[in-house]
Every structure is written in C-alpha cells, then in structure tokens.
Scaffold this active site. Structure first.
Site, mmCIF file in Angstrom:
data_model
loop_
_atom_site.group_PDB
_atom_site.id
_atom_site.type_symbol
_atom_site.label_atom_id
_atom_site.label_comp_id
_atom_site.label_asym_id
_atom_site.label_seq_id
_atom_site.Cartn_x
_atom_site.Cartn_y
_atom_site.Cartn_z
ATOM 1 N N ASN A 9 0.863 -1.178 0.000
ATOM 2 C CA ASN A 9 0.000 0.000 0.000
ATOM 3 C C ASN A 9 0.905 1.236 0.000
ATOM 4 O O ASN A 9 1.480 1.588 1.025
ATOM 5 C CB ASN A 9 -0.899 -0.032 1.252
ATOM 6 N N HIS A 92 -9.936 1.124 4.300
ATOM 7 C CA HIS A 92 -8.650 1.305 4.980
ATOM 8 C C HIS A 92 -8.836 2.260 6.163
ATOM 9 O O HIS A 92 -9.620 3.209 6.084
ATOM 10 C CB HIS A 92 -7.593 1.859 4.008
ATOM 11 N N GLU A 94 -7.267 4.717 7.215
ATOM 12 C CA GLU A 94 -7.127 6.150 6.925
ATOM 13 C C GLU A 94 -8.395 6.705 6.257
ATOM 14 O O GLU A 94 -8.762 7.860 6.454
ATOM 15 C CB GLU A 94 -5.863 6.398 6.086
ATOM 16 N N GLU A 160 -6.154 -4.862 10.227
ATOM 17 C CA GLU A 160 -5.116 -3.856 10.505
ATOM 18 C C GLU A 160 -5.498 -3.086 11.770
ATOM 19 O O GLU A 160 -6.292 -2.140 11.708
ATOM 20 C CB GLU A 160 -5.021 -2.865 9.333
ATOM 21 N N GLY A 166 1.582 2.447 10.818
ATOM 22 C CA GLY A 166 2.531 3.558 10.714
ATOM 23 C C GLY A 166 3.152 3.964 12.033
ATOM 24 O O GLY A 166 3.747 5.034 12.138
ATOM 25 N N SER A 203 2.580 -1.905 10.569
ATOM 26 C CA SER A 203 4.013 -1.931 10.908
ATOM 27 C C SER A 203 4.696 -3.258 10.580
ATOM 28 O O SER A 203 5.564 -3.721 11.330
ATOM 29 C CB SER A 203 4.233 -1.554 12.378
HETATM 30 P P1 PGA Z 1 2.251 0.485 7.735
HETATM 31 O O1 PGA Z 1 0.839 0.660 6.965
HETATM 32 O O2 PGA Z 1 2.851 -0.815 7.238
HETATM 33 O O3 PGA Z 1 3.062 1.674 7.347
HETATM 34 O O4 PGA Z 1 1.947 0.409 9.183
HETATM 35 C C1 PGA Z 1 -0.022 -0.423 6.745
HETATM 36 C C2 PGA Z 1 -1.272 0.051 6.031
HETATM 37 O O5 PGA Z 1 -1.727 1.166 6.297
HETATM 38 O O6 PGA Z 1 -1.838 -0.652 5.176
#
Ligand code: PGA
Length: 240
Positions: A9, A92, A94, A160, A166, A203
């Site tokens: 992603n 997602h 976000e 997730e 992140g 992460s």
């Molecule tokens: P990350 O993001 O690996 O940077 O934690 C994962 C995601 O948002 O799909």
C-alpha cells in the site's frame, strides 16, 4: 486455497519517476512465490501496470460506491478495472478515521467494486482505546457486517489494528492470529468469504514478516511504509 497475498500500500507517496525506479530494482530481484499486488495512487496505476512482471497485480486504494455520474473527486471501480486493476482496498483505516468514511458506505462500495469485476481487500481493525476496553472483536465484527449480502467468494480481508498502522508497534503474532481466527469463524458462520484470505497489516517490516506470515490464520500481509523500498518489500514478500 489461494496463495498468500503480500500487498504494497503506497498511500500518497511516489511520483512517476519513483515508480519507474522501484520497478527497475524490483524486477531484478527474484520473483516471490507469494502473490504480489501493488496499490499506488490512481494516476500511477497505468505506469505501474506497464512495469509489472507476469502474475503481479495492481489495485486501487479506494473507490466510489457509485458507477458513474456527477461525483467530482471520486473514482469509479469500473475505471480502476478499465486501467488494469484486479484489486481495490476498501475501508482502509485512513479512509475511516482521517476522511470519516462510515461503515454504512462500505457495503455499497464492496458490492460496486465486485460488480465492476474487482476483488476487494476489505480492511478492518480496532483503535487503541477499543483494544484497551476489550472491544477488539466486537469492533471487528461490526465492521465485517458490511460483507452481508455479498456472494460467498471474491474478496479478501485485511486485519489492521489502527494503533499498529505507521506507528512501529506491531501486533504480537499470537494476538493477530487470535483475531484472524475469529474473523474466519465469523465468515464461516455467515457462509461468506469461502475463498477469503485474511491478511495482517500494521508496521510489517522485514524483521517481523517471517513470524507473522508463518502464524496460524495469517494468509498474507498488507504493507505500508516498508513497501516503498524494493529491497525491503522483497524481504517481506520472500519471508517464508
Ligand atoms: P504500515 O501501513 O505498514 O506503514 O503500518 C499499513 C497500512 O496502512 O496498510
């Protein structure tokens, strides 16, 4: 059972030159045995698609719940399909927590994406305060309700935990396994997701990918930050 899926992603990172650079390096590395999919920003999809090796896939990071019309700024899943996508991320964290997309819109998005011929990767996960309040499973199950009414096959799930995205804080493999097991039980009970893989995201890095990918119930990985660099993503994609 489908192969494990390891997905990159790329979020709102990279311009055209970065995509060319990435694939210039990626395509010199050994082709991973797992299925690989890249999720770039929409305008980069045709370029990424043109640089993929056989068997590697491309997908959109989000799509509209509508087919077409006067919806400025939205992207139709029919267009994603038209420019070569096979996948699309839906829900997602976000989209949910930065853009305020409600769970109610997820069902129509999933349905529309599938009608357009895409395979959605439906993202679910709890926030830190929900985990601390012991509500992880309750929250995840409420998000899974958006799958009701879909056919039994044709989509994957990504678990997730929001607190792991992140942040560098990865879920313990045994904790992720437990949630993955519950997701699979939920799907089975409802007669849904017969071919669904349940990916873990949050992460994922080269040094934790092997343990995660070999844990029970983890059928793939959705990788953000560590997917931006070809060597790091390749280590993850070849971790088992
Ligand atoms: P990350 O993001 O690996 O940077 O934690 C994962 C995601 O948002 O799909």
């Amino acid at each position: 059972m489908l192969k494990k899926l390891v997905a990159a992603n790329w979020k709102m990172y990279k311009v055209q030159i970065d995509v060319s650079d990435f694939f210039g390096k990626w395509n010199r590395l050994e082709t991973p045995k797992e299925e690989i999919a890249f999720f770039p920003q929409d305008p980069l999809i045709p370029l990424a698609k043109s640089l993929l090796r056989p068997g590697e896939k491309v997908g959109g990071q989000n799509c509209s719940e509508r087919k077409e019309g006067a919806f400025t700024g939205d992207t139709s899943p029919y267009l994603l399909k038209n420019v070569g996508c096979e996948y699309v991320l839906i829900g997602h964290s976000e989209r949910r927590h930065v853009f305020g997309e409600k769970n109610e819109v997820m069902g129509p998005k999933l349905k529309n994406a599938m009608e357009a011929g895409l395979r959605p990767v439906y993202c679910v996960g709890e926030k830190l305060e929900e985990r601390e309040a012991g509500k992880t499973i309750e929250v995840v199950f409420a998000q899974l309700e958006a799958l009701n009414g879909l056919s039994a096959t044709g989509y994957d799930i990504a678990y997730e935990p929001v607190w792991a995205i992140g942040t560098g804080k990865v879920a313990k493999p045994e904790d992720a396994s437990l949630v993955h097991g519950k997701i699979k039980e939920w799907l089975e009970e409802k007669g849904l997701g017969e071919d669904a893989r349940v990916l873990y995201g949050g992460s994922v890095k080269p040094d934790n990918a092997t343990e995660l990918l070999s844990s029970s119930g983890i059928d793939g990985l959705l990788v953000g930050g560590a997917s931006l660099d070809p060597e790091s993503f390749h280590k993850i994609a070849t971790a088992v």
